[in-house]
Design a protein around this motif. Sequence first.
Motif, mmCIF file in Angstrom:
data_model
loop_
_atom_site.group_PDB
_atom_site.id
_atom_site.type_symbol
_atom_site.label_atom_id
_atom_site.label_comp_id
_atom_site.label_asym_id
_atom_site.label_seq_id
_atom_site.Cartn_x
_atom_site.Cartn_y
_atom_site.Cartn_z
ATOM 1 N N ALA A 165 -48.896 -19.050 5.402
ATOM 2 C CA ALA A 165 -49.155 -20.310 6.110
ATOM 3 C C ALA A 165 -49.487 -20.034 7.574
ATOM 4 C CB ALA A 165 -47.933 -21.221 6.012
ATOM 5 N N GLY A 166 -50.643 -20.550 8.012
ATOM 6 C CA GLY A 166 -51.099 -20.256 9.368
ATOM 7 C C GLY A 166 -50.468 -21.133 10.425
ATOM 8 N N SER A 167 -49.759 -22.160 10.036
ATOM 9 C CA SER A 167 -49.202 -23.100 10.996
ATOM 10 C C SER A 167 -48.053 -22.474 11.786
ATOM 11 C CB SER A 167 -48.689 -24.346 10.257
ATOM 12 O OG SER A 167 -47.881 -25.119 11.096
ATOM 13 N N PRO A 168 -48.089 -22.545 13.125
ATOM 14 C CA PRO A 168 -46.968 -22.041 13.931
ATOM 15 C C PRO A 168 -45.666 -22.776 13.610
ATOM 16 C CG PRO A 168 -48.883 -22.481 15.331
ATOM 17 C CD PRO A 168 -49.192 -23.056 13.982
ATOM 18 N N GLU A 169 -45.807 -24.042 13.196
ATOM 19 C CA GLU A 169 -44.602 -24.806 12.878
ATOM 20 C C GLU A 169 -43.842 -24.203 11.706
ATOM 21 O OE1 GLU A 169 -47.321 -27.342 15.167
ATOM 22 O OE2 GLU A 169 -47.583 -26.137 13.357
ATOM 23 N N VAL A 170 -44.586 -23.646 10.741
ATOM 24 C CA VAL A 170 -43.931 -23.000 9.598
ATOM 25 C C VAL A 170 -43.113 -21.808 10.071
ATOM 26 C CG1 VAL A 170 -44.294 -21.716 7.460
ATOM 27 C CG2 VAL A 170 -45.599 -23.790 7.897
ATOM 28 N N GLU A 171 -43.722 -20.985 10.928
ATOM 29 C CA GLU A 171 -42.992 -19.812 11.424
ATOM 30 C C GLU A 171 -41.753 -20.244 12.194
ATOM 31 O OE1 GLU A 171 -44.820 -15.974 12.749
ATOM 32 O OE2 GLU A 171 -44.237 -16.751 14.730
ATOM 33 N N GLN A 172 -41.880 -21.243 13.038
ATOM 34 C CA GLN A 172 -40.727 -21.715 13.797
ATOM 35 C C GLN A 172 -39.626 -22.230 12.874
ATOM 36 O OE1 GLN A 172 -39.963 -21.466 17.057
ATOM 37 N NE2 GLN A 172 -41.807 -20.191 17.106
#
Length: 580
Positions: free
Chosen positions: A184-191
């Motif tokens: 998943a490329g979304s920064p929110e997913v990583e956070q």
Amino acid sequence: MKWLFGRRDPKSKVSSLLSIWHLLETVDLNRPELADKLRDFSARLEQELESAKNVVTIRAQSGRVEDVDFIFDILNRLPPPPERLAPLPEDDDFTWEKAETGLGPVARVVNRIRITFQSGIVSEYEKLLAEARRRNAPQSELEGLKSELETEIRQVDLEFRRHLKNLMLLYQLYEHCLDALARAGSPEVEQELIKRLRAAQPQERIFALNALRRRQFQPRTPEQTLDYWLAQAKLLDREVERKQAERELERLIAQTDSFDSLASLLEPRLAEEGMVHLQAQVLERMAEVAPEKALHRFEQLITSTEEPPELKIVAVQTTARLLLPAHLEPAVKLLVTALDDLETEVRVNAAVALGSLPADTPAQIRTAALDRLLFALRDGDLEVRQAAARSITPRTYPDAGSRLAELLTGDTNPNAREYAAHTLGMNFPPAPETTPALIQALSDPDAAVRKAAAEALVAQRNIPTDPRTRLQFFCARQDWGALSGAGKAALECLLPRLRDLRPEIRLEVARLLGRIRASEAVHDLCVALSDSSQEVRKAAARALAEIGDPGAIPALRSAIGREGFREVREEMERAVKKLS
């Protein structure tokens, strides 16, 4: 019955699929009707796996918290795949026994249902065989039924192998969920994944960790670094990986130069995870970075009743190693406080530390430390008394000799008197203020104190030469051979020992009085016929017989009448007979 998606939304379809797996995983697998449910579920998985994967992929790409929650819920309901899937259902060496071990939960579920289903088939054929035998059916009919049964069993085996292969698609879905989160490329997913490294549930932390590792995540802040490696150190299966994670945490600790980060971030998190050995390294780093602040933290730790003793020991050792020279007064105060701790090892380490005061320690601070070490000589734990005794040396505490002499002759606690003598013998040379105290202690009421005083005189090479004092020395040292050689001259120190608190002393004295035939001891030996120890009573009777004074006969006869032990009574009777 078949479960069909119908018009439900894709998320509900996936949840419905997992509910069936939950049913198969948790219900009693000995129910025959589960075979049909397994067949339907197997077919549905084969048909709908790709649809389920697509749902997961779309949700992962959205980056919304509720979608990450949804994927985590799927992972939590799926069976985790074994590290190595073997043997596979199509392999030549496949057996159900190996499958249960190597293929994890899905193999166990399928095999239990297979066994129940197969048992039903076998039971039906056994009925047919029994009926055929009752009819005296020809052998060919019986053999035919057996052949049919074997064929049926083979077919069942092949069918359930196919179901097993299909149910292993659940493992594919599990891996796909992690991969979808990783891609998943979304920064929110990583956070969100980083945040879940601190989740309350270990399983949720595992999912987040595995997804981040697949992303080849590199922490960017100390907090991320701490959470990332902590999760690995606590949760990974392989020891080599856990050890590597611990090394990374050690590196983080060593590179942290801010006391606030050590105290507010690293130590609380490590304490939360129960990683005491790493928390101890944080305490040492605190002392290196900010000694005064570290002393304040150490004081909180030492006075707490809830902190683990391992940390208190580190605080004590670190104080002695890093903080004593430059922060003498608060460091000594901390060590003195540690000597009041409930844990023996904490007190031992505090006593050892107080033996290493710098040469320029002010007299007031030195006196406070000595006072507490002297008090520790009465500690209820032997290890603490020994540590305190080793720490009180004339180099560190020049005035200790006279204080130890006072303790030896005036303290009411026998432990204190004994270890005062041990300390003098271990660390101090003969001196005018200590030798008289050791001589006086040779007559102490407590045998351990007397012996410690005698051994101290030996260690100081200061054995008394005066005949009377020398006999007291032998008696205190329990040198019965030397006292036997002295004969009746030893009576002055021997007779009081017939009333010693220790039965083994009274026993040896009674035997010795008999050997030297001390007629002066008859009265005391007659009293010893009522001793609480049967061995002492027996030795007293034998000693009276050896002395040979008929005046002891009335006391012996009286003792015989009240003696409850046969062998003691017989010894008394022999003494009476010998004296008559």
